[in-house]
Scaffold this active site. Structure first.
Site, PDB file in Angstrom:
ATOM      1  N   HIS A  77       0.812  -1.215   0.000  1.00 56.51           N
ATOM      2  CA  HIS A  77       0.000   0.000   0.000  1.00 56.51           C
ATOM      3  C   HIS A  77       0.842   1.261   0.000  1.00 56.51           C
ATOM      4  O   HIS A  77       0.410   2.302  -0.491  1.00 56.51           O
ATOM      5  CB  HIS A  77      -0.937   0.021   1.222  1.00 56.51           C
ATOM      6  CG  HIS A  77      -2.107  -0.882   1.057  1.00 56.51           C
ATOM      7  ND1 HIS A  77      -2.043  -2.218   1.357  1.00 56.51           N
ATOM      8  CD2 HIS A  77      -3.370  -0.657   0.604  1.00 56.51           C
ATOM      9  CE1 HIS A  77      -3.222  -2.766   1.116  1.00 56.51           C
ATOM     10  NE2 HIS A  77      -4.034  -1.849   0.645  1.00 56.51           N
ATOM     11  N   GLY A  78       2.013   1.180   0.594  1.00 57.06           N
ATOM     12  CA  GLY A  78       2.809   2.402   0.624  1.00 57.06           C
ATOM     13  C   GLY A  78       4.092   2.208   1.383  1.00 57.06           C
ATOM     14  O   GLY A  78       4.242   1.264   2.163  1.00 57.06           O
TER      15      GLY A  78
END
Lengths: 454, 364
Positions: A317-318
């Site tokens: 996701h990041g």
């Protein structure tokens, strides 16, 4: 270009659909590819070469793997594909985090590196990578045409935020597809519901959460109310986008997999992950968890595999430790659930209690995900446990929390046309679509979809 | 029985109606300024005369038709691309500045240069465009070196005051050779303007803003002297930036350099920064804005430091504070009223007329 913008709804989409229908089948994919590239370029033309690089490498790798009987050659092409895709992800997504972490460890002489994040990179690299892995495993035949393959990777409905479609899901439709009126209408319904979820629910919940998140030291109830709103925001935002993407796919004769199935009705964590971002969780299961050994190598290894899989899912996701914590939290809870089995005390609760406990834990885990900063997240989690007093929750906030919780139990729109169509319900959906359009255009700057940043 | 086909047909009617409505893509221009400015350039398209009903920039940006005053305006540019009536040769005073001096929201006969000309009884000329560095624009005009005016007035708005270098730039040639813009970027621009100015967006934004304003007010609307007025957020007026952040010392150094360059040509120089609304009406600041606002200090420090450096300064803040009624700014726009321009023109005229009790213009 966002799905609810005038330029998309009244220019790009009708032109694309009309062209798609009028052109002979053999050039449809080329037209679709051109439209998809234009769609991508209008938001992120700087990174178009990157998307094409991923396409070229994976198409070539797939062809070579399909052609060769030599295990070493096949493996080499697979590694080339994985290295390219993971290399792109690592460079654009994680170089900042890596350099920052090294700097923290080794001192200020380590240079800080940053790269702008190409739109949709997490989605198209995973999609493209799954193709070469499937070809390598013999689960799917290599694509026969580079245009077909490029059209698959770049398909505009799901290019920037999923669902993560696998080649084997759409391979027959890439070769031959028929757009049936029933599918178009089903797609239309999904699209309208998705739009209403994003504009009327997600954005409204974001507005309700904003003042609560602005409080430096929230009370217990305020902290929870803010996170319940965020839970709703991210669900309606992302599932709204997914509904629209699936709907658009149906317009074009594609049947994309559903990405959500009322996730906040889940009674356990494993149930939650069968309902939330289904295409990612199944991707992680098939290409990470099972290759790691899945549950075949004893209980301890199963728990480790679950934790590693979810931790990497968080990192997908990041690039921040907050996403790692979020993923690891989910992994540990899945492992604990697995370890406890029937002894899990939550299972002794009535169904509604199981759902409530699972929802509260999921909501608490959204804290690092939302704040993306462990210092702030820790402070917020502390408030959710100890609070700075009970909080000054207003009737509007309390009512909105209750409404949000009730909305989580709405049926998924994918089943709307499965039963007898209900004219009144459809009328309401059309009304909500028009209302959403008005609300979206009543704002000078529309908030983009949350998952665009992944 | 509702079949998918019937449903699609019914939806098609709604869709086509919406598409027709959205297709009314209006011009993004809401005032003459927008119509005549050279895109990505510094000044205006030469030899234009625009007459139109103008909407205030703040009313437009906030889609608040309820506060739109709707003025009939004219905007005329000369052959050099500045806002002047055609045919002005060898002006005796040149006024430099930005949108305030160019006269955004004013008619041709209400601009500072015109009102100053009337007050002085001399020929005045405006060199004002969308740049904080109008001194360089002035130096780029060979005609002023050939036939210098007797004085130059530099009147930037407070929010455009910044250090500037002096250089001669052939900006018309630059505009004639625009930078190549990638097609995708052009498409992106078109999309942005379609999203902003299509029929649905315009109308819905306006409904929403008006209803919302009537129901619960608007964060940028203040009650000023008994009537509502749109006021730019304090941040946009650089209210939160102090002297140090705005490089006051470098600003004054730039002014001194410019004054000296003019002096070499025998041209006098007057500096007249134009205050933003909050500097004249600090009561416009909300409590939160007041807590972070240091901009009032900047304006005073600017006029004081410039005067200390030997520059002729007209302190409009003091003048406006003493003449604050009626409200000196447009109620639907971020610029000044013709009355405020008139006050500034009178003050300038008095200073430029070199009355006996005042020192002559500072030409060393």
């Amino acid at each position: 270009m966002l799905f609810f913008q005038v330029s998309f709804l009244f220019v790009f989409l009708p032109l694309t659909l009309v062209l798609h229908q009028l052109l002979p089948p053999r050039v449809r994919n080329a037209a679709l590819l051109a439209a998809s590239l234009i769609f991508y370029a209008t938001s992120s033309y700087e990174f178009l070469p990157l998307l094409l690089l991923s396409v070229v490498v994976d198409y070539s790798a797939g062809r070579q793997i399909g052609r060769s009987d030599d295990p070493a050659t096949r493996r080499a092409w697979l590694i080339a594909s994985l290295t390219t895709n993971l290399g792109l992800l690592a460079f654009y997504k994680y170089v900042g985090l890596i350099s920052l972490s090294l700097r923290d460890l080794l001192g200020p002489e380590v240079p800080l590196l940053e790269a702008a994040l190409p739109l949709g990179i997490s989605f198209f690299t995973f999609q493209s990578m799954s193709y070469t892995i499937d070809v390598y495993r013999g689960d799917v035949e290599p694509a026969q045409s580079p245009v077909d393959f490029a059209a698959f990777v770049a398909l505009f409905p799901q290019l920037v935020a999923g669902p993560i479609v696998r080649f084997r899901d759409v391979a027959p439709q890439l070769v031959d597809r028929t757009v049936r009126s029933a599918d178009v209408v089903r797609g239309l319904t999904l699209f309208m519901v998705g739009l209403a979820k994003k504009i009327l629910l997600a954005d409204t919940l974001a507005l309700l959460a904003k003042p609560l998140f602005a409080v430096e030291q929230p009370g217990f109830l305020d902290a929870w109310a803010g996170m319940v709103f965020y839970s709703g925001q991210i669900y309606f935002d992302f599932s709204g986008y997914s509904d629209m993407a699936v709907g658009l796919g149906l317009f074009l004769g594609f049947s994309f997999p559903n990405n959500f199935n009322a996730p906040y009705r889940a009674r356990t964590f494993s149930d939650f992950w069968r309902r939330w971002h289904i295409t990612l969780s199944s991707w992680l299961r098939d290409y990470l968890y099972i290759p790691l050994g899945g549950s075949r190598r004893g209980p301890l290894r199963t728990y480790v595999n679950l934790t590693i899989t979810m931790l990497l899912g968080g990192l997908w996701h990041g690039a921040s430790w907050a996403f790692v914590v979020w993923g690891a939290g989910h992994g540990l809870l899945l492992a604990a659930e697995r370890a406890l089995g029937e002894r899990n005390p939550i299972l002794r609760l009535p169904a509604v209690g199981q759902t409530a406990v699972t929802f509260l834990l999921v909501t608490a885990l959204w804290v690092p995900f939302h704040f993306n900063d462990m210092t702030v997240a820790t402070r917020w989690l502390t408030a959710m446990v100890f609070g700075h007093g009970v909080g000054s929750i207003t009737p509007l906030v309390a009512g909105s929390v209750a409404a949000a919780l009730a909305l989580f139990h709405l049926p998924t729109p994918s089943h709307l046309w499965d039963t007898t169509p209900r004219p009144r319900l459809l009328l309401v959906i059309v009304f909500l679509f028009v209302l959403s359009l008005f609300v979206a255009h009543g704002r000078l700057e529309a908030p983009p979809f949350l998952y665009f940043r992944f | 029985m509702l079949t998918p086909q019937r449903f699609a047909l019914a939806f098609g009617v709604v869709y086509l109606a919406l598409a027709a409505w959205a297709a009314d893509v209006g011009e993004p221009e809401f005032r003459p300024w927008e119509k005549v400015k050279v895109k990505d350039g510094m000044c205006f398209v030469p030899d234009q005369r625009i007459a139109m009903r103008e909407m205030g920039d703040l009313a437009y940006r906030n889609a608040l038709r309820a506060l739109d005053e709707g003025r009939e305006t004219t905007f005329t540019t000369d052959s050099a691309g500045f806002r002047n009536l055609p045919g002005i040769e060898a002006p005796s005073v040149v006024v430099l500045g930005d949108s305030y001096v160019a006269g955004s929201s004013l008619r041709d006969d209400e601009t500072l240069a015109v009102q100053l000309g009337q007050a002085l009884g001399e020929t005045t000329y405006s060199v004002a465009c969308q740049t904080p560095n109008s001194p360089s624009l002035y130096l780029s005009e060979p005609r002023f070196a050939k036939t210098p005016p007797r004085a130059v007035v530099f009147a930037p708005s407070n929010r455009n005051v910044q250090p500037f270098g002096l250089f001669s730039v052939d900006w018309r040639a630059l505009q004639a050779q625009p930078k190549p813009v990638p097609t995708a970027e052009r498409i992106r621009d078109v999309i942005a303007s379609v999203e902003r100015d299509n029929g649905i967006s315009r109308r819905v934004r306006s409904w929403y803003a008006d209803v919302s304003y009537r129901l619960r007010g608007h964060p940028e609307v203040r009650d000023v002297q008994g009537a509502p007025a749109l006021v730019m957020p304090a941040e946009a007026q650089l209210c939160d930036k102090g002297a140090e952040e705005r490089a006051l010392a470098e600003v004054v150094a730039s002014l001194v350099t410019f004054r000296d360059a003019l002096a070499q040509q025998g041209v006098g120089f007057v500096f007249m920064p134009v205050p933003d609304p909050v500097q004249v009406y600090p009561e416009l600041l909300s409590a939160e804005e007041e807590a972070v606002c240091d901009g009032l200090g900047f304006f005073d420090a600017l006029t004081r430091s410039a005067a200390d450096a030997g520059i002729e300064v007209v302190d409009l803040r003091a003048l406006y504070a003493a003449n604050s009624t009626p409200y000196l700014y447009r109620r639907d726009d971020s610029h000044w009223t013709p009355h405020a321009v008139g006050l500034a023109a009178e003050a300038l005229s008095a200073r430029l007329a070199t009355p006996p009790d005042r020192p002559s213009l500072s030409v060393p």
